[in-house]
Each structure stands twice: as C-alpha cells, then as structure tokens.
Write an enzyme that holds these catalytic residues in place. Structure first.
Site, PDB file in Angstrom:
ATOM      1  N   TYR A  21      11.725  -4.159  -6.970  1.00 27.77           N
ATOM      2  CA  TYR A  21      10.539  -4.091  -7.829  1.00 27.77           C
ATOM      3  C   TYR A  21       9.526  -3.021  -7.448  1.00 27.77           C
ATOM      4  O   TYR A  21       8.956  -2.363  -8.307  1.00 27.77           O
ATOM      5  CB  TYR A  21       9.829  -5.447  -7.806  1.00 27.77           C
TER       6      TYR A  21
ATOM      7  N   GLY B 268      -0.517   0.451  -5.009  1.00 26.53           N
ATOM      8  CA  GLY B 268      -1.796  -0.181  -4.715  1.00 26.53           C
ATOM      9  C   GLY B 268      -2.892   0.355  -5.611  1.00 26.53           C
ATOM     10  O   GLY B 268      -3.069   1.567  -5.711  1.00 26.53           O
TER      11      GLY B 268
ATOM     12  N   ASN C 224       0.548   0.993   5.787  1.00 24.74           N
ATOM     13  CA  ASN C 224       1.316   0.228   4.800  1.00 24.74           C
ATOM     14  C   ASN C 224       2.116  -0.822   5.554  1.00 24.74           C
ATOM     15  O   ASN C 224       2.874  -0.483   6.463  1.00 24.74           O
ATOM     16  CB  ASN C 224       2.259   1.158   4.017  1.00 24.74           C
ATOM     17  N   GLY C 225       1.940  -2.069   5.141  1.00 25.19           N
ATOM     18  CA  GLY C 225       2.653  -3.157   5.818  1.00 25.19           C
ATOM     19  C   GLY C 225       1.681  -4.235   6.210  1.00 25.19           C
ATOM     20  O   GLY C 225       0.515  -4.217   5.803  1.00 25.19           O
TER      21      GLY C 225
ATOM     22  N   CYS D  62       0.820  -1.203   0.000  1.00 31.11           N
ATOM     23  CA  CYS D  62       0.000   0.000   0.000  1.00 31.11           C
ATOM     24  C   CYS D  62       0.856   1.255   0.000  1.00 31.11           C
ATOM     25  O   CYS D  62       2.073   1.199   0.158  1.00 31.11           O
ATOM     26  CB  CYS D  62      -0.865   0.047   1.259  1.00 31.11           C
TER      27      CYS D  62
END
Ligand code: AMP
Length: 489
Positions: free
Chosen positions: A268, A49, A126-127, A23
């Site tokens: 990436y 995301g 995020n995570g 995210c």
C-alpha cells in the site's frame, strides 16, 4: 527549532510521545539550491506523510530550518525557500510526517534541529523506535528536557550524552542503542550521515546528481524527480557519510539475523513508480492481483479497481482472470486530507465526495472489486454501500493482502488493535460487516511468493502477529553488537 508546548503526560509524570509515524526523508549534498531540491524531493514523497513538512539547510557554518504543519506546498513558498538558501547554502535535509489527527503537534514537525556539545545537528526520521519511551524516561530521570512528543528526539539526547561523545564514533554508538525501525538522515555543518536500522524495516536509497552531488531519499521516485541516478540502497546496519570529499560508508551493526523489510510498503504505502527493497512496486502489486485471481476466482461481469490503492492489483486480477477491467469508480482528486470528519454521517459524506460511482456501469452487474487492504473497515463499508446504492447486483470483494489483525509498532499508522476490523472477526464476519456477496483476502503465502527476497526476510507482523522485536520489552542499553568498522569508498 522545535517550539515548546505543553506535552501530553504519561502516568508517573513523563511526557507521552506520539507513536504513529509514517514518513519520508530526503537529503542532498553538493548543490547550489539544496532547499529547492529538497522541496522537490519531499513533494515527490508527499504520499508518505501529509501532516507536516520541514527542511534544514547548512552553509557550512550554521544550520537553519523551517518546519510547518500541512503539505509541502503549503509550508514552503518560493520566498521561504530562497531565504533558506540566501546565505549560499550547500546541503539540506527534509522530512514529511504523517500521524493521526489526534497526535498532530507542530513541535513534532521534522527535521528536529538542536545544538549540542558536538555543534548543531538536524535529523529526519522514517520509522518508529520501540525503546524510545524507555530511553526517554531514563533521560528525564537524569534531568533532560524534551521539546517534542516524537520518538526521534531521544536520538539527539543519546548523541549528546557523554557516553556516546567519548566513543570513537559517537553516531555509530548512538545507533546501537536504538531498537525498531529507523531510516535516518542527519545534517551536520560538514556532512550528511544517512543510516538504516539493521533490520531494514524502511527503505532508504542513495542517488547521484548530474553535477556530482549526492541525494538520499526514502523512495526512488524522489531521485527521479530531482534528476538523480539511483546508486544503491543504504544497507541495513550501514552509515553513509556524504561530505565535500564524496561518499564513504561504514557499518554500525551487522545486518539482523532475521531481516524485517516491511511488506506493507509494497502492498500500500510506497509510490508504484518506486523501487522498494530492489523491487518495483507497480509490478509487485500487479503480481499480487494475479495471485489473488488464482487463489480466489469468481464469475462476474468485470473487475473494478478501488481508486487509487487497488488499481495495480486490479489490473493483475483482470489479466489473470480474463475478466474485463472497468474503471467504474471515479476519485475526486481535490478532496484534501484536511476534510474534518467528526461524525459517522460526515465520514460517509466524505467517502461519497471522494468517490463517484458510475451508476450506468454498475447497475445490474456482478462486480469484482479489488482493493489493497482493509484496516478499520469503515471506509470500505461506506464504499460498498455506495456501490449497492448505485444498483450493483453482486459485489465480490478481493483484497491483495491478508487480514490486518495486529498493530504496527514500526512505522505504519494502523489503528489500535481493537479498531482493526479483522482483530476480532473472521473473514465471514467481516464479509457480513461489509455487506458484500463474497470476500477473499490474499494468503500470506501468496503475498510472500510475489516478493523477490526470501519470505522470511519480510516483516509480516500486522498479519501474523510475529514481531521481530518485542514491543512490550524494549531494551535501552546498547543492544547491537558493535560491528567492526568497515570503511570503503
Ligand atoms: P478502511 O475500510 O477504513 O479500513 O480503509 C481501507 C482503505 O484504507 C484501503 O483502501 C487502504 O488502501 C487504505 N489504507 C491502508 N492502510 C492505510 C494506512 N496506514 N493509512 C491510511 N489508509 C490506509
């Protein structure tokens, strides 16, 4: 507000939560158009995301939010952004969420916005927490009702619990119970609080707008887009508070003994223009390509990048090998993530639609194809078939990270263990599966040699299986030693 929906149920009657999340978060304090600034900040981070997006704003008295499924530009319109700001709002937070298609539920769109004994709160995460399920079961057994299947919701339940509310610093006490990856942005009526887990898994940065307002974001590209200057990263174990008096900082935990910066952010995930963990992503990927050329040289006519993920590493490979760099695969930028691919035939058609091979260039040639990673191997195989169908004489595939053999429990959406092509196959078997003439992955040692921080500071569990925290044995009690509160300006 999260919508109530029937939730998937775990054995024992507990609702299952969605574990796969990668995210972006964003927050801005002290601007007259916080929803519009957040919209731009999220748009810049759309690559992190694409499943849902949301923004929560405050005018200092009340929080309001809008969330929806889809891309940022699909969820918000100029009118909806103006409506969010219609009462003279001063701050906002935002979120873009990704999960696999199967786990896609509108109730999980963030920021989650709730009322509790301390007032209203919105949170963007995020995570991924490895102890969320255990915490949730504990709360459900105590009668708590959950509205989402997201691991993030337990954070609000923790914050609202009497034990935390009695603490001198309820938020710091809440964070000490969390295990796993969390870069979090909270919005309260009087402040934003931005926090990063003590392991440092996911990035989080602070910037300043020209008029003095502050911005927090997952990636520095968001700061660039909204015209903010990078101040610094939020440190692992730190809470940064932003309010009308400015920015203050405190720690809720000391940095972990073994840090866990996600190396896959560099391979990436992140935008090449971003600074991640203090290091530019594009330059890092080019270095990975150079190293790959040194580790796995091959005689060929030219180097071809796999768009778009292999482009930076291919540039490095070509430079170091002295082979020409040719763009022989053209991506169609208008193939959306919404392309539904229920059958293998349709998936193959989707790959053909997404990438056009320039047959005139590849026919009868020996190619070095460079890509960043192979996960399931299915799209890579389809791409290799396309190149063969276009008449390539030899295909030498070079991958700028090691084989991904283990799932990620900390926020990158990798397949189940059994679906990872490298989980049960060695490199030769993968080569055969992909139907290429040679296949080489960058070594773990080579990958870490391209990182600015020391190798042991990075989480490489997807390659090595060495998890910094044991996902099988999560702990729900306060697991982090309370740090001495440190306040500085
Ligand atoms: P596959 O051959 O199906 O494993 O797909 C490999 C491609 O997926 C590579 O080009 C990668 O850039 C890309 N990729 C890597 N990690 C992810 C991820 N977590 N989600 C989606 N795509 C990814």
């Amino acid at each position: 507000m999260p919508q109530r929906l029937p939730l998937p149920v775990l054995p024992g009657g507990h609702a299952a939560y969605e574990k796969k999340e990668k995210c972006a978060v964003f927050g801005v304090w002290g601007t007259s158009h916080p929803a519009r600034v957040s919209y731009l900040g999220l748009y810049a981070q759309q690559h992190r995301g694409q499943e849902s997006a949301g923004i929560a704003v405050t005018d200092g008295r009340r929080l309001e939010g809008q969330t929806g499924m889809g891309l940022v530009a699909e969820v918000f319109t100029p009118d909806s952004l103006a409506k969010l700001e219609s009462k003279g709002s001063k701050a906002a937070i935002g979120h873009c969420r990704y999960s696999t298609a199967g786990g896609s539920l509108s109730c999980n769109a963030q920021p989650l916005l709730e009322s509790y004994i301390g007032g209203q709160v919105a949170v963007a995460h995020n995570g991924n927490l490895i102890n969320a399920e255990a915490l949730r079961i504990r709360f459900e057994e105590a009668g708590h009702l959950f509205h989402t299947t997201s691991d993030t919701e337990v954070i609000i339940h923790l914050l609202a619990s009497p034990a935390q509310q009695k603490a001198i610093d309820p938020l710091a006490e809440t964070l000490r119970h969390l295990q796993g990856a969390f870069s979090l942005v909270f919005l309260f009526n009087d402040r934003i609080e931005a926090c990063r887990d003590p392991w440092g898994w996911r990035p989080l940065v602070i910037g300043q707008l020209e008029d003095g307002g502050y911005v927090v974001a997952s990636e520095t590209v968001a700061l660039d887009v909204v015209g903010a200057t990078l101040i610094r990263e939020v440190e692992p174990g730190e809470i940064v508070r932003i309010d009308d008096t400015g920015l203050t900082s405190r720690t809720f935990a000391p940095p972990a003994q073994r840090m866990a910066y996600c190396v896959f952010e560099h391979v990436y995930f992140a935008n090449p223009a971003s600074m991640i963990f203090g290091q530019n992503v594009q330059a890092t990927r080019e270095r990975l390509g150079e190293r790959l050329a040194a580790e796995a040289p091959v005689k060929a006519d030219f180097v071809v990048p796999m768009p778009d993920s292999g482009r930076s590493a291919a540039l490095g490979y070509a430079r170091a090998s002295g082979l020409p760099y040719r763009e022989a695969i053209v991506p169609n930028r208008y193939v959306g993530r919404t392309f539904i691919k229920p059958t293998q035939d349709q998936r193959n058609a989707a790959v053909r639609l997404k990438l056009n091979v320039i047959a005139d260039l590849v026919r009868g040639r020996s190619l070095v194809i460079v890509d960043d990673s192979i996960v399931r191997g299915t799209t890579t195989r389809a791409k290799m078939n396309q190149l063969k169908a276009a008449g390539a004489k030899e295909i030498h595939l070079r991958i700028s990270c090691p084989p991904i053999r283990h799932p990620c429990y900390f926020g990158v959406d990798f397949a189940e263990r059994t679906q990872l092509v490298a989980n049960t196959r060695n490199v030769e078997q993968i080569r055969e599966f992909l139907g290429v003439d040679s296949l080489h992955y960058l070594s773990l040692e080579g990958l870490l040699a391209c990182m600015d921080r020391k190798g042991s500071d990075y989480c490489t569990a997807c390659y090595s299986g060495e998890y910094r925290l044991d996902p099988e044995h999560p702990v729900t009690e306060s697991v982090i030693e309370p740090a001495q509160l440190r306040i500085f300006g």
